[in-house]
Write a protein that holds these residues in place. Structure first.
Motif, mmCIF file in Angstrom:
data_model
loop_
_atom_site.group_PDB
_atom_site.id
_atom_site.type_symbol
_atom_site.label_atom_id
_atom_site.label_comp_id
_atom_site.label_asym_id
_atom_site.label_seq_id
_atom_site.Cartn_x
_atom_site.Cartn_y
_atom_site.Cartn_z
ATOM 1 N N VAL A 112 10.377 5.948 -1.983
ATOM 2 C CA VAL A 112 10.918 5.090 -3.040
ATOM 3 C C VAL A 112 9.995 5.180 -4.243
ATOM 4 C CG1 VAL A 112 11.572 2.759 -3.696
ATOM 5 C CG2 VAL A 112 11.900 3.519 -1.345
ATOM 6 N N LEU A 125 19.355 -2.944 -5.970
ATOM 7 C CA LEU A 125 18.565 -1.873 -6.577
ATOM 8 C C LEU A 125 19.019 -1.580 -8.005
ATOM 9 C CD1 LEU A 125 18.266 0.567 -3.531
ATOM 10 C CD2 LEU A 125 16.474 -0.877 -4.494
ATOM 11 N N THR A 151 14.363 2.950 -10.554
ATOM 12 C CA THR A 151 14.216 3.117 -9.111
ATOM 13 C C THR A 151 14.923 4.382 -8.639
ATOM 14 O OG1 THR A 151 14.253 0.704 -8.882
ATOM 15 C CG2 THR A 151 14.508 1.992 -6.865
ATOM 16 N N LEU A 195 9.225 5.411 2.713
ATOM 17 C CA LEU A 195 10.312 4.594 3.257
ATOM 18 C C LEU A 195 10.355 4.838 4.767
ATOM 19 C CD1 LEU A 195 12.722 2.745 2.726
ATOM 20 C CD2 LEU A 195 14.109 4.766 2.276
ATOM 21 N N VAL A 218 15.358 6.786 -4.956
ATOM 22 C CA VAL A 218 15.119 6.922 -3.526
ATOM 23 C C VAL A 218 15.405 8.361 -3.125
ATOM 24 C CG1 VAL A 218 15.747 6.150 -1.204
ATOM 25 C CG2 VAL A 218 15.770 4.517 -3.111
#
Length: 368
Positions: free
Chosen positions: A116, A17, A24, A106, A26
């Motif tokens: 995400v 990642l 990105t 997710l 999460v």
């Protein structure tokens, strides 16, 4: 971005990642940030360590993205990945950059465990689009004045005040007039679309009767209808409630749809304009007896610079329906088409009514 179940070690997954070129982030199922890679931290000027454990809305403060996250959480992830409506404009390293944001649920063992978010740099495309818009606006302005002069000159000639055209000369003069009118419409559409994309066209809402709007819309098309011997039927009830719209822009939608119908309807054909009240909106339809449109093009024809080939007519460059869609949606409505090959086409759109006025009408009807 579709995420598949995998059993990568946590350290390895973190490295993957971190190495992604896209920003990105999460979050867990409560919208708390659990991971942010270096690229995302750079985009939003955040300290990765400090961001972990914060609510996304607090750390990032972007309402549009947060709304998408909340929708995914509310539905338990039972929705497809969604793109944020607007391109993000941020300053990264002192330079202006544009990013497309996409949010995906997710899922683990059929349960939503988080979301995400991917942020893809689209600066190059955004700048190219801006240059294109500026070019289109400039060229359109340059074309408008000489085209207006050409149209006026040929109309004077055809009126017989200067020359008396006959036979082939009349046909050539009429062809010049038709092409000049077509180019004038194209330039007007290009300017309108350019202004609309830049947010320069303002809405001036007022109360308008649908019957009056229809009459105004078809007035400039009378000669075209007569030239092709097309029958135009208006099935608009006089007792429809007034719509609450920008009169000139709503009328333009109708003029454009009827103008399209005239181009694609064969000589001796028929066009019908109708309207009805449903779900506190007025539904307006323009139907023709032309060649129809294959279902696979029903969505695409509302995109800019799109035309359906092989339908026996040529118009501009495919901006009219794109502009109509922008105007309808600016009123909070929708526009769509029902059609099939060799079955004509029926374009429908919705316009808002003055709900207070309609409530008064309903009360009067209940009393009577």
């Amino acid at each position: 971005m579709a995420l598949h179940k995998c059993r990568l070690p946590v350290i390895q997954a973190d490295a993957v990642l971190q190495s992604l070129p896209e920003g990105t982030i999460v979050t867990d199922a409560t919208a708390i940030i659990r991971f942010i890679n270096k690229r995302a931290a750079e985009i939003f000027d955040l300290n990765p360590v400090d961001s972990i454990g914060q609510l996304f809305d607090v750390a990032i403060g972007n309402h549009s993205i947060n709304m998408v996250i909340q929708k995914i959480i509310t539905t338990g992830g039972q929705c497809l990945p969604e793109a944020v409506p607007k391109t993000l404009n941020v300053t990264v390293g002192g330079k202006e950059r544009y990013f497309k944001a996409e949010v995906s649920p997710l899922i683990e063992e059929e349960t939503l465990v988080g979301t995400v978010l991917l942020f893809t740099d689209v600066t190059h495309y955004e700048r190219a689009d801006r240059i294109k818009k500026q070019f289109v606006a400039t060229i359109s302005h340059e074309f408008r004045n000489p085209l207006t002069s050409i149209v006026l000159a040929i109309e004077l000639l055809l009126s017989g005040r200067q020359l008396d055209f006959h036979g082939e000369n009349l046909a050539l003069a009429q062809a010049i007039s038709d092409d000049a009118q077509r180019l004038t419409r194209l330039v007007s559409n290009l300017l309108n679309f350019s202004r609309m994309e830049e947010g320069e066209i303002k809405m001036e809402l007022e109360r308008v009767m649908v019957t009056e709007m229809v009459e105004t819309a078809i007035l400039p098309l009378t000669l075209q209808l007569k030239a092709k011997n097309i029958t135009l039927r208006s099935l608009v009830p006089d007792d429809l409630p007034a719509v609450y719209v920008d009169a000139s822009k709503a009328t333009w939608i109708l003029t454009n749809l009827v103008g399209n119908a005239i181009r694609y309807t064969p000589e001796g054909g028929e066009i019908t304009i109708s309207a009805c009240l449903k779900e506190k909106k007025v539904f307006v339809s323009v139907c023709d007896s032309g060649p129809g449109i294959h279902p696979r093009y029903h969505e695409k024809i509302f995109e800019k610079y799109t035309q359906v080939k092989g339908n026996g007519s040529s118009g501009g460059v495919g901006l009219g329906l794109a502009i109509a869609k922008e105007i309808v949606e600016a009123h909070g409505g929708k526009i769509w088409v029902k059609s099939d090959v060799n079955q004509g086409a029926c374009f429908r759109f919705t316009l808002p009514i003055n709900e207070k006025e309609e409530s008064s009408r309903e009360e009067e009807n209940s009393v009577s």
